[in-house]
Design an enzyme around this catalytic site. Structure first.
Site, PDB file in Angstrom:
ATOM      1  N   GLY A 109       8.123   5.219   1.961  1.00  0.00           N
ATOM      2  CA  GLY A 109       7.143   5.122   3.039  1.00  0.00           C
ATOM      3  C   GLY A 109       5.834   4.454   2.664  1.00  0.00           C
ATOM      4  O   GLY A 109       5.253   4.770   1.643  1.00  0.00           O
ATOM      5  N   SER A 110       5.363   3.515   3.466  1.00  0.00           N
ATOM      6  CA  SER A 110       4.155   2.798   3.088  1.00  0.00           C
ATOM      7  C   SER A 110       3.780   1.743   4.119  1.00  0.00           C
ATOM      8  O   SER A 110       4.246   1.773   5.250  1.00  0.00           O
ATOM      9  CB  SER A 110       4.359   2.126   1.728  1.00  0.00           C
ATOM     10  OG  SER A 110       5.583   1.435   1.734  1.00  0.00           O
ATOM     11  N   ARG A 111       2.971   0.737   3.673  1.00  0.00           N
ATOM     12  CA  ARG A 111       2.480  -0.300   4.563  1.00  0.00           C
ATOM     13  C   ARG A 111       2.230  -1.569   3.764  1.00  0.00           C
ATOM     14  O   ARG A 111       1.928  -1.520   2.570  1.00  0.00           O
ATOM     15  CB  ARG A 111       1.170   0.178   5.192  1.00  0.00           C
ATOM     16  CG  ARG A 111       0.610  -0.701   6.279  1.00  0.00           C
ATOM     17  CD  ARG A 111      -0.646  -0.084   6.847  1.00  0.00           C
ATOM     18  NE  ARG A 111      -1.847  -0.754   6.372  1.00  0.00           N
ATOM     19  CZ  ARG A 111      -3.064  -0.225   6.441  1.00  0.00           C
ATOM     20  NH1 ARG A 111      -3.233   0.979   6.912  1.00  0.00           N
ATOM     21  NH2 ARG A 111      -4.101  -0.906   6.019  1.00  0.00           N
ATOM     22  N   ILE A 169       0.839  -1.192   0.000  1.00  0.00           N
ATOM     23  CA  ILE A 169       0.000   0.000   0.000  1.00  0.00           C
ATOM     24  C   ILE A 169       0.878   1.247   0.000  1.00  0.00           C
ATOM     25  O   ILE A 169       1.749   1.402   0.860  1.00  0.00           O
ATOM     26  CB  ILE A 169      -0.921   0.020   1.236  1.00  0.00           C
ATOM     27  CG1 ILE A 169      -1.788  -1.238   1.266  1.00  0.00           C
ATOM     28  CG2 ILE A 169      -1.803   1.266   1.231  1.00  0.00           C
ATOM     29  CD1 ILE A 169      -2.524  -1.427   2.575  1.00  0.00           C
TER      30      ILE A 169
END
Length: 216
Positions: free
Chosen positions: A185-187, A155
């Protein structure tokens, strides 16, 4: 060792840094300001280099366990409805990556890739409740003969503007191997069977390809 997704950016950054150093050295005569600007330039280079680092990980292959696909911190452990592929309830485990984490995505388990799809979308902050449904993302399902099907979703976050996914349907995935990259940056969300034994806790830091997220 740096990830291949960063080679072009690193090369451009080196050229820009060298140019800026020459400009500062030639046109800034105030000593303290010269040192300050050089420190900022070198700091910028270090940030880019550490972001694209790709450290070797020692994955102990085990089809009865699921390893973390990324480095970061566990921010979600809950039972949810997964609407895209399973269309039933699953255990969701989410790992949040800050800009200083390694951003390589690794296969959480070995098996055949049963599903791989890219979804364009928004760039909400990665911890936003609707990020997994509305942000740019990719969904991959690996079918393990012993564990069953495991879904993981890359994501994008507020800073992540490109997701790279190497998973191709019907190809074989090896646990811990490189499956993609998320820039800045993320998930990553994991969706596991309800009878899975979760081995991590909220706020626990995990390492991609090494930390065991769950076991049968």
């Amino acid at each position: 060792m740096f990830h291949k997704e960063g080679h072009k950016i690193i090369a451009i950054t080196f050229i820009v840094v060298v140019g800026l150093v020459l400009i500062v050295d030639s046109f800034i005569s105030i000593t303290w300001l010269n040192y300050l600007l050089l420190a900022l330039i070198i700091g910028f280079l270090i940030i880019i280099l550490q972001f694209f680092r790709n450290p070797k990980r020692n994955t102990l292959l085990n089809n009865h366990s699921v390893v973390s696909p990324v480095d970061g911190k566990v921010v979600v452990i809950e039972e949810v409805y997964e609407p895209e592929y399973f269309k039933d309830k699953r255990l969701q485990v989410s790992v949040f990556m800050s800009p200083i984490n390694v951003h390589v995505t690794r296969y959480p388990i070995s098996g055949k890739i049963a599903y791989s799809k890219y979804h364009p979308g928004k760039y909400l902050v990665a911890w936003h409740p609707k990020a997994s449904e509305e942000n740019e993302r990719t969904t991959v399902v690996v079918d393990s003969e012993t564990y069953g099907k495991v879904l993981y979703r890359q994501i994008a976050g507020a800073l992540a503007k490109r997701i790279v996914n190497y998973a191709v349907v019907d190809q074989e995935a090896q646990q811990g191997a490189d499956s993609g990259f998320i820039k800045f940056g993320s998930r990553v969300d994991l969706y596991l069977p309800l009878d899975t034994n979760i081995k991590v806790q909220l706020n626990q830091k995990v390492r991609g390809g090494e930390s065991i997220i769950a076991e049968m």
